[in-house]
Write an enzyme that holds these catalytic residues in place. Structure first.
Site, short mmCIF file in Angstrom:
data_model
loop_
_atom_site.label_atom_id
_atom_site.label_comp_id
_atom_site.label_asym_id
_atom_site.label_seq_id
_atom_site.Cartn_x
_atom_site.Cartn_y
_atom_site.Cartn_z
N ASP A 186 48.29 53.90 46.80
CA ASP A 186 48.45 53.22 45.52
C ASP A 186 48.13 51.73 45.72
O ASP A 186 48.57 51.13 46.70
CB ASP A 186 49.89 53.40 45.03
CG ASP A 186 50.08 52.91 43.62
OD1 ASP A 186 49.91 53.72 42.69
OD2 ASP A 186 50.38 51.71 43.45
N ASN A 194 45.29 43.41 36.78
CA ASN A 194 44.59 43.55 35.50
C ASN A 194 45.04 42.49 34.50
O ASN A 194 44.21 41.94 33.76
CB ASN A 194 44.86 44.95 34.91
CG ASN A 194 43.82 45.96 35.34
OD1 ASN A 194 42.68 45.61 35.64
ND2 ASN A 194 44.21 47.22 35.38
N HIS A 199 40.44 43.72 32.66
CA HIS A 199 40.15 45.08 33.10
C HIS A 199 38.82 45.23 33.81
O HIS A 199 38.66 46.08 34.69
CB HIS A 199 40.25 46.05 31.92
CG HIS A 199 41.67 46.32 31.53
ND1 HIS A 199 42.44 47.27 32.15
CD2 HIS A 199 42.47 45.73 30.61
CE1 HIS A 199 43.66 47.26 31.63
NE2 HIS A 199 43.69 46.33 30.68
N ASP A 203 38.47 47.04 37.26
CA ASP A 203 37.59 48.17 37.56
C ASP A 203 36.76 47.90 38.81
O ASP A 203 36.59 48.77 39.67
CB ASP A 203 36.62 48.42 36.38
CG ASP A 203 37.33 49.07 35.20
OD1 ASP A 203 38.51 49.46 35.35
OD2 ASP A 203 36.70 49.17 34.13
N GLU A 230 45.28 53.77 39.52
CA GLU A 230 44.99 53.05 40.77
C GLU A 230 45.48 53.83 41.99
O GLU A 230 45.74 53.26 43.03
CB GLU A 230 45.61 51.65 40.71
CG GLU A 230 47.14 51.59 40.76
CD GLU A 230 47.80 51.72 39.39
OE1 GLU A 230 47.20 52.29 38.47
OE2 GLU A 230 48.95 51.25 39.28
N ARG A 250 43.89 52.30 59.21
CA ARG A 250 42.52 51.79 58.97
C ARG A 250 42.31 51.49 57.49
O ARG A 250 41.66 50.51 57.13
CB ARG A 250 41.48 52.82 59.43
CG ARG A 250 41.25 52.87 60.93
CD ARG A 250 39.85 53.40 61.27
NE ARG A 250 39.58 54.73 60.73
CZ ARG A 250 39.85 55.86 61.39
NH1 ARG A 250 40.40 55.83 62.60
NH2 ARG A 250 39.55 57.02 60.86
#
Ligand code: MG
Length: 316
Positions: A186, A194, A199, A203, A230, A250
């Protein structure tokens, strides 16, 4: 796994091999006629009975089947019906080849799942054209099916693909006894990102994160999907806790190294991720929901413990 756009290109490219055609007829002379029509441009497989046709269709995955109606053991209608009942052969277009072309017979064939009828004696140019048409249609359908599994924003696989793969990989792990790992990811404080940047920038950040995650899941069987909003999910077949933990580390690093400024984050100056990791060698009686629930709980824990970190659990 390949970089995102390379993976997409790979998924969408046309196969370079010759198309595969299965010709079914109980009369070898009829097969020879069709063989001569197609041998130059197609890889031709042949079957002289309904039973053999079903077996060859499953083994060789032809792109198109030319199927004789009148055969002594299983007739063409029954073969077609069985092909349509098997998920491995369901999508292969079947063209009936028949000496008696009557409306009633054609209806029966179409009901059994055939896409077209060709009348014997065959006209080579017509048969070639019909087969080419159905081959093109099948390729377009296959392409659409693959596109259905791609997330439009990030070009990684989508939730639908994840759900199918999770179920497949779980089944495979049950059979092989190898561990299956799942990482749920997440993006931290993404709503705030945002709110601050809008937005469009949000994106763009998701695209970069998706790319970074994909680049860290290196083996051919590894899958990164956009799970929703997300959130991303990474499925690692045949991977134990050590291996999955390394991938999660990683991923964390790769996202940090994108250095996407995030002033509204309270844990770092740049965009970060939290990850929940679950590993399980499934027994025969469980389903994959257990793995998903465990990874989700670990992601929740990673968030609760301050974000920008990974937490893990081994099930069972
Ligand atoms: Mg026949």
């Amino acid at each position: 796994m390949l970089p995102v756009d390379a993976a997409l290109a790979d998924l969408l490219k046309e196969p370079e091999r010759k198309p595969r055609l299965l010709v079914v007829d109980d009369q070898p002379t009829n097969i020879q006629v069709l063989y001569r029509v197609f041998a130059d441009d197609y890889q031709v497989f042949m079957a002289t009975s309904g039973t053999q046709a079903l077996q060859t269709a499953r083994q060789e995955s032809p792109d198109v089947i030319l199927l004789d109606v009148m055969m002594p053991d299983l007739d063409g209608y029954e073969v077609c019906r069985q092909l349509k009942q098997d998920s491995a052969t369901r999508d292969i277009p079947v063209l009936f080849v028949t000496a008696h072309h009557e409306a009633q017979e054609e209806t029966r064939g179409l009901d059994a799942g055939a896409v077209d009828f060709i009348t014997k004696p065959i006209n080579p140019a017509v048969v070639r054209a019909r087969v080419r048409t159905h081959l093109t249609l099948k390729r377009q359908t296959d392409l659409l099916k693959r596109l259905v599994f791609i997330d439009a924003l990030t070009h990684v696989f989508n939730r639908r693909y994840f759900d199918e793969r999770l179920s497949d990989e779980w089944g495979r792990a049950q059979r092989t006894g190898k561990p299956l790992s799942l990482i749920l990811i997440d993006v931290d404080f993404f709503k705030q990102y945002n709110d601050v940047h809008g937005h469009q920038r949000g994106d763009e950040a998701l695209r970069q994160v998706a790319h970074a995650l994909t680049a860290t899941a290196l083996r051919p069987g590894d899958v990164v999907c956009r799970y929703g909003g997300e959130e991303f999910a990474c499925l690692l077949p045949d991977t134990d806790l050590d291996g999955a933990w390394q991938v999660a580390q990683r991923m964390k690093l790769a996202v940090r190294e994108l250095a996407i400024a995030h002033p509204a984050s309270t844990v770092a100056e740049v965009l970060t991720i939290s990850a929940g990791l679950a590993v399980r060698t499934p027994s025969s009686r469980e389903d994959a929901a257990a793995l998903l629930a465990l990874a989700d709980a670990q992601l929740y824990r990673a968030k609760a413990e301050g974000r920008a970190r990974a937490c893990h659990a081994v099930l069972g």
